[in-house]
Design an enzyme around this catalytic site. Structure first.
Site, PDB file in Angstrom:
ATOM      1  N   ASP A  40       0.812  -1.221   0.000  1.00 39.17           N
ATOM      2  CA  ASP A  40       0.000   0.000   0.000  1.00 39.17           C
ATOM      3  C   ASP A  40       0.845   1.271   0.000  1.00 39.17           C
ATOM      4  OD1 ASP A  40       0.924  -0.583   2.549  1.00 39.17           O
ATOM      5  OD2 ASP A  40      -1.053  -0.946   3.385  1.00 39.17           O
ATOM      6  N   ASP A  80      -7.395  -3.051  14.440  1.00 37.64           N
ATOM      7  CA  ASP A  80      -8.796  -3.341  14.093  1.00 37.64           C
ATOM      8  C   ASP A  80      -8.905  -4.561  13.165  1.00 37.64           C
ATOM      9  OD1 ASP A  80      -7.815  -2.375  11.699  1.00 37.64           O
ATOM     10  OD2 ASP A  80      -9.203  -0.680  11.539  1.00 37.64           O
ATOM     11  N   HIS A 127      -7.184  -5.114  10.354  1.00 37.95           N
ATOM     12  CA  HIS A 127      -6.984  -4.908   8.915  1.00 37.95           C
ATOM     13  C   HIS A 127      -5.685  -5.543   8.422  1.00 37.95           C
ATOM     14  CE1 HIS A 127      -4.876  -0.823   9.869  1.00 37.95           C
ATOM     15  NE2 HIS A 127      -3.937  -1.655   9.472  1.00 37.95           N
ATOM     16  N   GLU A 183      -9.813  -2.013   5.686  1.00 40.90           N
ATOM     17  CA  GLU A 183     -10.434  -1.730   6.967  1.00 40.90           C
ATOM     18  C   GLU A 183     -11.715  -2.562   7.163  1.00 40.90           C
ATOM     19  OE1 GLU A 183      -8.583  -0.228   8.871  1.00 40.90           O
ATOM     20  OE2 GLU A 183      -8.134   1.849   8.370  1.00 40.90           O
TER      21      GLU A 183
HETATM   22  C1  F6R Z   1       1.490  -1.646   6.091  1.00 40.46           C
HETATM   23  C2  F6R Z   1       0.161  -2.233   6.200  1.00 40.46           C
HETATM   24  C3  F6R Z   1      -0.620  -2.225   7.472  1.00 40.46           C
HETATM   25  C4  F6R Z   1       0.210  -2.550   8.708  1.00 40.46           C
HETATM   26  C5  F6R Z   1      -0.662  -2.499   9.957  1.00 40.46           C
HETATM   27  C6  F6R Z   1       0.154  -2.693  11.212  1.00 40.46           C
HETATM   28  O1  F6R Z   1       1.989  -1.751   4.789  1.00 40.46           O
HETATM   29  O2  F6R Z   1      -0.308  -2.686   5.218  1.00 40.46           O
HETATM   30  O3  F6R Z   1      -1.666  -3.145   7.360  1.00 40.46           O
HETATM   31  O4  F6R Z   1       0.774  -3.809   8.564  1.00 40.46           O
HETATM   32  O5  F6R Z   1      -1.322  -1.288  10.030  1.00 40.46           O
HETATM   33  O6  F6R Z   1       1.026  -1.626  11.379  1.00 40.46           O
HETATM   34  P1  F6R Z   1       2.173  -1.676  12.471  1.00 40.46           P
HETATM   35  O7  F6R Z   1       3.120  -2.742  12.066  1.00 40.46           O
HETATM   36  O8  F6R Z   1       2.830  -0.330  12.396  1.00 40.46           O
HETATM   37  O9  F6R Z   1       1.527  -1.948  13.777  1.00 40.46           O
END
Ligand code: F6R
Length: 259
Positions: free
Chosen positions: A67, A136, A138, A143
């Site tokens: 992303d 959450d 995701h 989301e």
């Molecule tokens: C990042 C991504 C997100 C993260 C998630 C956890 O490329 O796709 O889904 O993996 O938000 O983020 P952290 O590792 O910062 O807790």
């Protein structure tokens, strides 16, 4: 889904990195799907150590990231392209032209997303997809409420993700976090041949519980991994703390990895 419960995030990161290193040693043309965020950083450090020790080379590896924020150029220090360059690409011998991150400044997002998917397909599909998990539930920026068969597209961040990411990337200023991103879809992610998801800390315990022991639901998009035939979850004790069958998963995965 195999759940590898480790004492620490360091141990989990080492084990996950070893799985990727072994795959690239076996197939130097491995196609990787990569994630940003704080969770995979230690694993990337371990992968870089293996390159430095000449145990493995990424010269022929290609990568596609999950992303990117809408509105940020790849040179912006909070963009995911910038993050990847700093935390992995500059530390291993991958050719930068073989690394792909969605363009958050693209004029036509639908076209950008469609050509991203087409390029992945042309490369033979993703062999190993690395994932983190949001508090959450995701995966990528899919989301709660996102279709489990979604494809790469423009997505809208929830207030809780904006809050989480402000802490990590925007010096705490929520107002500075873009509200939109380009993200691989859940359907896109689930097409990867193997999935490695990392989850650390008690802040991820509810999400891990929902992903592993909740029903398959778009309310927790990570739960779609229950339907994947080769998905591995590397977590620490805290992230695994709410799992009912934690001991069983730990024993089973250790037995498989040790075999
Ligand atoms: C990042 C991504 C997100 C993260 C998630 C956890 O490329 O796709 O889904 O993996 O938000 O983020 P952290 O590792 O910062 O807790």
């Amino acid at each position: 889904m195999e759940i590898v419960v480790c004492k620490t995030k360091e141990e989990a990161s080492r084990k996950a990195a070893a799985m990727i290193t072994a795959a690239v040693q076996k197939n130097p043309r491995t196609v990787l799907g990569l994630a940003t965020g704080s969770t995979p950083v230690l694993m990337y450090t371990e992968m870089a150590k293996a390159v430095k020790a000449k145990k493995v080379s990424y010269k022929q590896v290609k990568s596609w990231n999950l992303d990117e924020y809408v509105g940020l150029a790849g040179t912006h220090d909070q963009s995911y392209r910038y993050f990847m360059n700093k935390n992995l690409f500059e530390k291993i011998d991958i050719k930068i032209s073989n690394t792909h991150v969605l363009n958050g400044l693209a004029k036509d997002f639908a076209k950008e997303c469609a050509s991203y998917e087409a390029a992945i397909k042309k490369a033979g599909g993703i062999d190993i997809q690395v994932l983190g998990i949001g508090s959450d539930g995701h995966i990528a920026f899919n989301e709660p409420g996102t279709s489990l068969s979604s494809r790469t597209s423009v997505v809208y961040l929830t207030p809780s993700t904006i809050k989480d990411n402000a802490r990590l990337f925007f010096k705490g200023k929520e107002a500075e976090v873009p509200t939109r991103a380009l993200s691989m879809g859940v359907g896109t992610i689930c097409e990867a041949k193997k999935i490695i998801l990392l989850a650390f800390g008690k802040g991820k315990a509810d999400a891990v519980k929902g992903m592993v022991e909740g029903g398959v639901s778009q309310f927790c998009t990570a739960s779609a991994l229950q339907l994947h035939k080769d998905a591995w979850v590397f977590c620490d004790e805290e992230a695994a703390s709410k799992l009912k069958l934690k001991k069983y998963y730990a024993w089973r995965s250790e037995t498989i990895l040790g075999a």
